[in-house]
Design a protein around this motif. Structure first.
Motif, PDB file in Angstrom:
ATOM      1  N   LYS A 162       0.815  -1.214   0.000  1.00  0.00           N
ATOM      2  CA  LYS A 162       0.000   0.000   0.000  1.00  0.00           C
ATOM      3  C   LYS A 162       0.851   1.268   0.000  1.00  0.00           C
ATOM      4  CE  LYS A 162      -3.786  -2.438   2.288  1.00  0.00           C
ATOM      5  NZ  LYS A 162      -3.102  -3.751   2.239  1.00  0.00           N
ATOM      6  N   ASP A 163       2.036   1.208   0.612  1.00  0.00           N
ATOM      7  CA  ASP A 163       2.918   2.373   0.586  1.00  0.00           C
ATOM      8  C   ASP A 163       3.286   2.741  -0.842  1.00  0.00           C
ATOM      9  OD1 ASP A 163       3.067   2.821   3.375  1.00  0.00           O
ATOM     10  OD2 ASP A 163       4.537   1.223   3.585  1.00  0.00           O
ATOM     11  N   ARG A 164       3.558   1.741  -1.656  1.00  0.00           N
ATOM     12  CA  ARG A 164       3.905   1.975  -3.053  1.00  0.00           C
ATOM     13  C   ARG A 164       2.715   2.546  -3.817  1.00  0.00           C
ATOM     14  NH1 ARG A 164       7.875   3.328  -6.472  1.00  0.00           N
ATOM     15  NH2 ARG A 164       7.508   2.499  -8.553  1.00  0.00           N
ATOM     16  N   VAL A 165       1.520   2.027  -3.549  1.00  0.00           N
ATOM     17  CA  VAL A 165       0.313   2.536  -4.213  1.00  0.00           C
ATOM     18  C   VAL A 165       0.121   4.022  -3.914  1.00  0.00           C
ATOM     19  CG1 VAL A 165      -2.202   2.371  -4.337  1.00  0.00           C
ATOM     20  CG2 VAL A 165      -0.829   0.293  -4.187  1.00  0.00           C
ATOM     21  N   LEU A 166       0.250   4.383  -2.646  1.00  0.00           N
ATOM     22  CA  LEU A 166       0.023   5.774  -2.257  1.00  0.00           C
ATOM     23  C   LEU A 166       1.123   6.683  -2.788  1.00  0.00           C
ATOM     24  CD1 LEU A 166      -1.272   5.235   1.381  1.00  0.00           C
ATOM     25  CD2 LEU A 166      -2.614   5.588  -0.704  1.00  0.00           C
ATOM     26  N   ALA A 167       2.359   6.175  -2.838  1.00  0.00           N
ATOM     27  CA  ALA A 167       3.450   6.967  -3.413  1.00  0.00           C
ATOM     28  C   ALA A 167       3.216   7.213  -4.899  1.00  0.00           C
ATOM     29  CB  ALA A 167       4.786   6.250  -3.201  1.00  0.00           C
ATOM     30  N   GLU A 168       2.729   6.211  -5.614  1.00  0.00           N
ATOM     31  CA  GLU A 168       2.430   6.362  -7.031  1.00  0.00           C
ATOM     32  C   GLU A 168       1.257   7.326  -7.248  1.00  0.00           C
ATOM     33  OE1 GLU A 168       3.604   4.559 -10.423  1.00  0.00           O
ATOM     34  OE2 GLU A 168       4.935   5.662  -9.088  1.00  0.00           O
ATOM     35  N   ALA A 169       0.249   7.214  -6.400  1.00  0.00           N
ATOM     36  CA  ALA A 169      -0.881   8.139  -6.498  1.00  0.00           C
ATOM     37  C   ALA A 169      -0.402   9.579  -6.313  1.00  0.00           C
ATOM     38  CB  ALA A 169      -1.933   7.787  -5.457  1.00  0.00           C
ATOM     39  N   PHE A 170       0.457   9.783  -5.334  1.00  0.00           N
ATOM     40  CA  PHE A 170       1.004  11.116  -5.083  1.00  0.00           C
ATOM     41  C   PHE A 170       1.792  11.602  -6.295  1.00  0.00           C
ATOM     42  CE2 PHE A 170       4.001  14.182  -3.344  1.00  0.00           C
ATOM     43  CZ  PHE A 170       3.216  14.908  -2.467  1.00  0.00           C
ATOM     44  N   ARG A 171       2.562  10.723  -6.905  1.00  0.00           N
ATOM     45  CA  ARG A 171       3.398  11.094  -8.057  1.00  0.00           C
ATOM     46  C   ARG A 171       2.580  11.589  -9.233  1.00  0.00           C
ATOM     47  NH1 ARG A 171       4.764   8.926 -12.789  1.00  0.00           N
ATOM     48  NH2 ARG A 171       3.681   6.951 -12.364  1.00  0.00           N
ATOM     49  N   VAL A 172       1.517  10.857  -9.581  1.00  0.00           N
ATOM     50  CA  VAL A 172       0.783  11.206 -10.813  1.00  0.00           C
ATOM     51  C   VAL A 172      -0.199  12.350 -10.608  1.00  0.00           C
ATOM     52  CG1 VAL A 172       1.038   8.863 -11.715  1.00  0.00           C
ATOM     53  CG2 VAL A 172      -1.044   9.478 -10.484  1.00  0.00           C
ATOM     54  N   LEU A 173      -0.503  12.697  -9.358  1.00  0.00           N
ATOM     55  CA  LEU A 173      -1.388  13.833  -9.123  1.00  0.00           C
ATOM     56  C   LEU A 173      -0.671  15.147  -9.419  1.00  0.00           C
ATOM     57  CD1 LEU A 173      -3.252  12.912  -5.815  1.00  0.00           C
ATOM     58  CD2 LEU A 173      -4.324  13.335  -8.040  1.00  0.00           C
ATOM     59  N   LYS A 174      -1.425  16.097  -9.938  1.00  0.00           N
ATOM     60  CA  LYS A 174      -0.914  17.452 -10.101  1.00  0.00           C
ATOM     61  C   LYS A 174      -0.807  18.111  -8.721  1.00  0.00           C
ATOM     62  CE  LYS A 174      -3.365  17.992 -14.518  1.00  0.00           C
ATOM     63  NZ  LYS A 174      -4.418  18.759 -15.246  1.00  0.00           N
ATOM     64  N   PRO A 175       0.032  19.132  -8.572  1.00  0.00           N
ATOM     65  CA  PRO A 175       0.029  19.884  -7.308  1.00  0.00           C
ATOM     66  C   PRO A 175      -1.382  20.385  -6.995  1.00  0.00           C
ATOM     67  CG  PRO A 175       1.917  20.503  -8.643  1.00  0.00           C
ATOM     68  CD  PRO A 175       1.061  19.610  -9.511  1.00  0.00           C
ATOM     69  N   LEU A 218      -0.828   7.796   4.387  1.00  0.00           N
ATOM     70  CA  LEU A 218      -1.101   8.919   3.484  1.00  0.00           C
ATOM     71  C   LEU A 218      -0.182  10.093   3.793  1.00  0.00           C
ATOM     72  CD1 LEU A 218      -4.985   8.692   3.418  1.00  0.00           C
ATOM     73  CD2 LEU A 218      -3.507   8.593   1.400  1.00  0.00           C
ATOM     74  N   ALA A 219      -0.035  10.403   5.067  1.00  0.00           N
ATOM     75  CA  ALA A 219       0.859  11.494   5.452  1.00  0.00           C
ATOM     76  C   ALA A 219       2.299  11.173   5.073  1.00  0.00           C
ATOM     77  CB  ALA A 219       0.745  11.753   6.953  1.00  0.00           C
ATOM     78  N   GLY A 220       2.692   9.917   5.249  1.00  0.00           N
ATOM     79  CA  GLY A 220       4.041   9.514   4.896  1.00  0.00           C
ATOM     80  C   GLY A 220       4.323   9.627   3.407  1.00  0.00           C
ATOM     81  N   ALA A 221       3.282   9.464   2.587  1.00  0.00           N
ATOM     82  CA  ALA A 221       3.433   9.608   1.140  1.00  0.00           C
ATOM     83  C   ALA A 221       3.493  11.067   0.708  1.00  0.00           C
ATOM     84  CB  ALA A 221       2.281   8.898   0.426  1.00  0.00           C
ATOM     85  N   GLY A 222       3.164  11.983   1.631  1.00  0.00           N
ATOM     86  CA  GLY A 222       3.225  13.409   1.316  1.00  0.00           C
ATOM     87  C   GLY A 222       1.891  14.106   1.278  1.00  0.00           C
ATOM     88  N   PHE A 223       0.796  13.367   1.490  1.00  0.00           N
ATOM     89  CA  PHE A 223      -0.527  13.967   1.413  1.00  0.00           C
ATOM     90  C   PHE A 223      -0.824  14.823   2.644  1.00  0.00           C
ATOM     91  CE2 PHE A 223      -1.079  10.409  -1.539  1.00  0.00           C
ATOM     92  CZ  PHE A 223      -1.754  11.028  -2.585  1.00  0.00           C
ATOM     93  N   VAL A 266     -12.161   7.990   1.873  1.00  0.00           N
ATOM     94  CA  VAL A 266     -10.857   8.489   2.307  1.00  0.00           C
ATOM     95  C   VAL A 266     -10.434   9.625   1.385  1.00  0.00           C
ATOM     96  CG1 VAL A 266      -8.456   7.882   2.774  1.00  0.00           C
ATOM     97  CG2 VAL A 266     -10.265   6.179   3.136  1.00  0.00           C
ATOM     98  N   ARG A 267     -10.263  10.797   1.960  1.00  0.00           N
ATOM     99  CA  ARG A 267      -9.864  11.977   1.199  1.00  0.00           C
ATOM    100  C   ARG A 267      -8.459  12.431   1.619  1.00  0.00           C
ATOM    101  NH1 ARG A 267     -15.119  13.314   2.972  1.00  0.00           N
ATOM    102  NH2 ARG A 267     -16.653  13.786   1.334  1.00  0.00           N
ATOM    103  N   ALA A 268      -7.726  12.969   0.653  1.00  0.00           N
ATOM    104  CA  ALA A 268      -6.434  13.584   0.932  1.00  0.00           C
ATOM    105  C   ALA A 268      -6.075  14.474  -0.255  1.00  0.00           C
ATOM    106  CB  ALA A 268      -5.357  12.537   1.164  1.00  0.00           C
ATOM    107  N   ARG A 269      -5.118  15.359  -0.040  1.00  0.00           N
ATOM    108  CA  ARG A 269      -4.747  16.292  -1.104  1.00  0.00           C
ATOM    109  C   ARG A 269      -3.224  16.384  -1.202  1.00  0.00           C
ATOM    110  NH1 ARG A 269      -7.146  20.522   0.797  1.00  0.00           N
ATOM    111  NH2 ARG A 269      -5.299  21.495   1.724  1.00  0.00           N
ATOM    112  N   LYS A 270      -2.745  16.478  -2.432  1.00  0.00           N
ATOM    113  CA  LYS A 270      -1.326  16.745  -2.666  1.00  0.00           C
ATOM    114  C   LYS A 270      -1.097  18.239  -2.488  1.00  0.00           C
ATOM    115  CE  LYS A 270       2.333  16.093  -6.112  1.00  0.00           C
ATOM    116  NZ  LYS A 270       2.692  15.414  -7.390  1.00  0.00           N
TER     117      LYS A 270
END
Length: 273
Positions: A162-175, A218-223, A266-270
């Motif tokens: 799941k850490d990898r999934v969330l890191a990838e989600a963070f990567r492809v999202l725009k700021p 989520l927080a660890g991934a940067g969200f 589950v909501r979060a924002r980059k």
């Protein structure tokens, strides 16, 4: 189980679910409940008739989710949306209608059978702003900063990384981009044997995260702006028959499991910068 073993089990389960729909055998809903011809209380009453009336029947039948992220994500015209684990395509097609002709909706799935079903549903729906991609949610085949919103419907819990999934989600999202997913979440400690049985009952769950652990990852991934909102809480009465079949006394374990498993939004924002 090893990560690859989990992935193979999930892929096989979803492939068989897609083939059931293609063969006209009705709903593909996951879990032991489906073998009894029941989809309550996990996958039923998620979408309104008004939302799905214009979609192909196969898209509705192939719904394997535990929530309705498209209704909760506040999608806007012109946005680009990515659905992680898009299955038969119901959430992608609903998203495509919300973002309109100036927007784009991507679906990502690793199962050939589900992709074939989704593309046929896209054809039947006449959706021209949709594209289904083959790939894994741990390695999203899209450029960094290319997506406004990521949705997912009871799929992240299937991943063994799941850490990898969330890191990838963070990567492809725009700021400033948004994560808005439905998932199964656990509140508080649950004994391992009971947890495994309840997860099997919920269906297709490789390992639902405890709520605080989900927030921390989520927080660890940067969200930022992380929020977990329960949308359906599972009670021991819902699982009584299954638990008894697994050799567990529902009354004896009620206090350890009742109300601790839930579908949640589950909501979060980059961060914008």
């Amino acid at each position: 189980m090893a990560d690859q073993e989990i992935k193979d089990i999930v892929k096989d389960k979803y492939a068989r679910a897609a083939l059931r729909v293609i063969a006209g055998e009705g709903s593909s809903c996951c879990g032991t409940a489906s073998s009894r011809g029941e989809c309550d209380p996990i996958t039923s009453r998620i979408y309104t008739e008004g939302e799905t009336a214009e979609l192909p029947a196969e898209a509705r039948a192939a719904s394997l989710g535990c929530g309705n992220p498209t209704a909760l994500a506040a999608l806007a015209p012109g946005e680009t949306v990515l659905d992680l684990g898009s299955g038969g395509g119901i959430d992608v097609l609903l998203s495509a209608k919300r973002v309109g002709p100036t927007g784009r909706a991507y679906g990502l799935d690793m199962t050939d059978e589900m992709l074939a079903l989704a593309r046929e549903n896209q054809r039947k729906a006449g959706a021209t702003n949709v594209e289904f991609l083959k790939g894994e949610i741990e390695q999203i085949p899209l450029p960094s900063g290319s997506v406004d919103v990521i949705i997912s419907n009871c799929v992240i819990n299937l991943s063994a990384d799941k850490d990898r999934v969330l890191a990838e989600a963070f990567r492809v999202l725009k700021p400033g981009g948004r994560l808005a997913v439905s998932d199964v979440v656990v509140r508080g400690p649950v004994p391992a044997q009971i947890r495994r049985s309840v997860e099997l009952w919920i269906g297709c769950v490789a390992g639902a995260l405890e709520e605080q652990e989900y927030r921390d990852k989520l927080a660890g991934a940067g969200f930022e702006a992380v929020d977990v909102e329960p949308t359906r809480i599972y009670r021991v009465e819902d699982a009584r028959e299954f638990l008894q079949g697994a050799g567990l006394a529902a009354d004896a374990i009620a206090s350890q499991v009742d109300g601790k498993f839930m579908s949640a939004f589950v909501r979060a924002r980059k961060p914008a910068r």
